[in-house]
Every structure is written in structure tokens, then in C-alpha cells.
Scaffold this motif. Structure first.
Motif, PDB file in Angstrom:
ATOM      1  N   PRO A 134       0.813  -1.221   0.000  1.00 12.93           N
ATOM      2  CA  PRO A 134       0.000   0.000   0.000  1.00 12.93           C
ATOM      3  C   PRO A 134       0.849   1.275   0.000  1.00 12.93           C
ATOM      4  O   PRO A 134       0.405   2.311  -0.477  1.00 12.93           O
ATOM      5  CB  PRO A 134      -0.807  -0.102   1.292  1.00 12.93           C
ATOM      6  N   THR A 135       2.080   1.197   0.521  1.00 15.34           N
ATOM      7  CA  THR A 135       2.944   2.380   0.590  1.00 15.34           C
ATOM      8  C   THR A 135       3.785   2.588  -0.668  1.00 15.34           C
ATOM      9  O   THR A 135       4.473   3.593  -0.778  1.00 15.34           O
ATOM     10  CB  THR A 135       3.885   2.270   1.799  1.00 15.34           C
ATOM     11  N   ASP A 136       3.735   1.659  -1.617  1.00 13.80           N
ATOM     12  CA  ASP A 136       4.506   1.792  -2.852  1.00 13.80           C
ATOM     13  C   ASP A 136       3.880   2.842  -3.761  1.00 13.80           C
ATOM     14  O   ASP A 136       2.687   2.793  -4.048  1.00 13.80           O
ATOM     15  CB  ASP A 136       4.575   0.464  -3.614  1.00 13.80           C
ATOM     16  N   ALA A 137       4.689   3.771  -4.241  1.00 18.77           N
ATOM     17  CA  ALA A 137       4.203   4.804  -5.157  1.00 18.77           C
ATOM     18  C   ALA A 137       3.967   4.240  -6.553  1.00 18.77           C
ATOM     19  O   ALA A 137       3.095   4.688  -7.270  1.00 18.77           O
ATOM     20  CB  ALA A 137       5.196   5.959  -5.220  1.00 18.77           C
ATOM     21  N   ARG A 188       8.179  -7.775   2.938  1.00 20.60           N
ATOM     22  CA  ARG A 188       8.999  -6.956   3.840  1.00 20.60           C
ATOM     23  C   ARG A 188       8.653  -5.492   3.599  1.00 20.60           C
ATOM     24  O   ARG A 188       8.740  -4.989   2.477  1.00 20.60           O
ATOM     25  CB  ARG A 188      10.477  -7.204   3.600  1.00 20.60           C
ATOM     26  N   ALA A 189       8.265  -4.824   4.668  1.00 23.13           N
ATOM     27  CA  ALA A 189       7.909  -3.405   4.588  1.00 23.13           C
ATOM     28  C   ALA A 189       9.180  -2.553   4.551  1.00 23.13           C
ATOM     29  O   ALA A 189      10.263  -3.013   4.898  1.00 23.13           O
ATOM     30  CB  ALA A 189       7.050  -3.017   5.785  1.00 23.13           C
ATOM     31  N   ARG A 190       9.038  -1.331   4.174  1.00 25.04           N
ATOM     32  CA  ARG A 190      10.183  -0.428   4.108  1.00 25.04           C
ATOM     33  C   ARG A 190      10.495   0.207   5.466  1.00 25.04           C
ATOM     34  O   ARG A 190      11.484   0.920   5.610  1.00 25.04           O
ATOM     35  CB  ARG A 190       9.920   0.661   3.083  1.00 25.04           C
ATOM     36  N   TYR A 191       9.637  -0.053   6.437  1.00 26.29           N
ATOM     37  CA  TYR A 191       9.821   0.525   7.765  1.00 26.29           C
ATOM     38  C   TYR A 191       9.291  -0.448   8.816  1.00 26.29           C
ATOM     39  O   TYR A 191       8.396  -1.247   8.558  1.00 26.29           O
ATOM     40  CB  TYR A 191       9.079   1.870   7.874  1.00 26.29           C
ATOM     41  N   ALA A 192       9.858  -0.387   9.996  1.00 20.67           N
ATOM     42  CA  ALA A 192       9.393  -1.220  11.107  1.00 20.67           C
ATOM     43  C   ALA A 192       8.146  -0.586  11.720  1.00 20.67           C
ATOM     44  O   ALA A 192       8.031   0.640  11.797  1.00 20.67           O
ATOM     45  CB  ALA A 192      10.485  -1.346  12.162  1.00 20.67           C
ATOM     46  N   HIS A 193       7.224  -1.446  12.143  1.00 27.51           N
ATOM     47  CA  HIS A 193       6.006  -0.957  12.793  1.00 27.51           C
ATOM     48  C   HIS A 193       5.480  -2.052  13.698  1.00 27.51           C
ATOM     49  O   HIS A 193       5.596  -3.237  13.383  1.00 27.51           O
ATOM     50  CB  HIS A 193       4.954  -0.577  11.742  1.00 27.51           C
ATOM     51  N   TRP A 200       7.488  -7.205   8.622  1.00 28.00           N
ATOM     52  CA  TRP A 200       6.789  -7.992   7.610  1.00 28.00           C
ATOM     53  C   TRP A 200       5.304  -7.682   7.626  1.00 28.00           C
ATOM     54  O   TRP A 200       4.661  -7.748   8.666  1.00 28.00           O
ATOM     55  CB  TRP A 200       7.050  -9.473   7.833  1.00 28.00           C
ATOM     56  N   LEU A 201       4.762  -7.387   6.453  1.00 22.97           N
ATOM     57  CA  LEU A 201       3.388  -6.927   6.305  1.00 22.97           C
ATOM     58  C   LEU A 201       2.601  -7.900   5.427  1.00 22.97           C
ATOM     59  O   LEU A 201       3.039  -8.231   4.323  1.00 22.97           O
ATOM     60  CB  LEU A 201       3.411  -5.533   5.644  1.00 22.97           C
TER      61      LEU A 201
END
Length: 136
Positions: free
Chosen positions: A34-37, A62-67, A75-76
């Protein structure tokens, strides 16, 4: 004639090794987060066909940021999350993954790993171990 360069020969040898170990290798685009442009470019996907079909289909990237809402911080799940016990099983493989893995997916009888082919035959053996763990 055009000859393959050193990197191309290395990738072909790596993919041949993987095929001899029972994996298939395809070049596919990973699922978009969802965060990919923009949509990500195609990359190698190492796959294992399982004797036992997976009851639940899932995709983990793998997400670009930890949450804190992500599995193991980074991992999302893309789409629907699998049941909690399966999430814990999947989490057990994350630390075993070789460098360059950006995604995992279960699609019925097939398990996929999106891998940037960082490394050599030892990393392919590790991918195979991870895929068997997920299948079991």
C-alpha cells in the motif's frame, strides 16, 4: 555473438542449482505494498510445489519501515491475514531467510519466495529449508 556477462552466468548457475534441488524459478513482479508509489519491477521467485495443499492463501512482504502492527516488526501481510497460529508458524521462518528475501507467498499447492539472488548455493539451500518449513 553476444556472450552472457559474469553476473548473468552466476544467476543462471544459481537457478540451475535450484532446479536440480527441486525448485522452480520464475521472474515475476512482487505484490505491491500500500505504501509503494509505483508497481515494483519483476524479480526472481523461487518456488516449491508442496505435496500438501496449503489451507490458507497468504502473502507476506517486507515493509520499508518497522512498525508494531507488522509481523516481527518488518513484515506486512498483503490482503487478508492468515489465522494467528499460522502467523506464528510463518514468523518462525523469518530469521532463517537469507539476505535479499523481500516476500513469501502461499498459493494452494505452491510456496514462493521473492529473492534478489544475493549469495550462492548455500543461500539456495537455505531457501529450500525455509520452504520445507513453511510446507510442514
Amino acid at each position: 555473438m553476444i556472450q552472457p556477462n559474469r553476473g548473468q552466468r552466476r544467476r543462471e548457475q544459481l537457478r540451475g542449482y535450484a532446479q536440480r534441488k527441486g525448485l522452480s524459478v520464475r521472474i515475476l513482479p512482487p505484490p505491491q505494498l500500500p505504501t509503494d508509489a509505483q508497481a515494483p519491477g519483476a524479480m526472481p521467485v523461487y518456488s516449491l510445489v508442496s505435496d500438501t495443499p496449503q489451507a490458507t492463501r497468504w502473502t507476506l512482504m517486507r515493509a520499508r519501515y518497522a512498525h508494531e502492527s507488522h509481523l516481527a516488526s518488518w513484515w506486512l501481510f498483503v490482503g487478508q491475514k492468515p489465522p494467528e497460529p499460522l502467523q506464528r508458524h510463518i514468523e518462525g521462518v523469518l530469521e532463517m531467510l537469507p539476505k535479499g528475501v523481500i516476500g513469501l507467498r502461499a498459493t494452494g499447492r505452491q510456496l514462493d519466495i521473492f529473492w534478489g539472488e544475493t549469495g550462492g548455493e548455500q543461500e539456495v539451500d537455505q531457501l529450500l529449508k525455509c520452504l520445507h518449513y513453511l510446507a510442514g
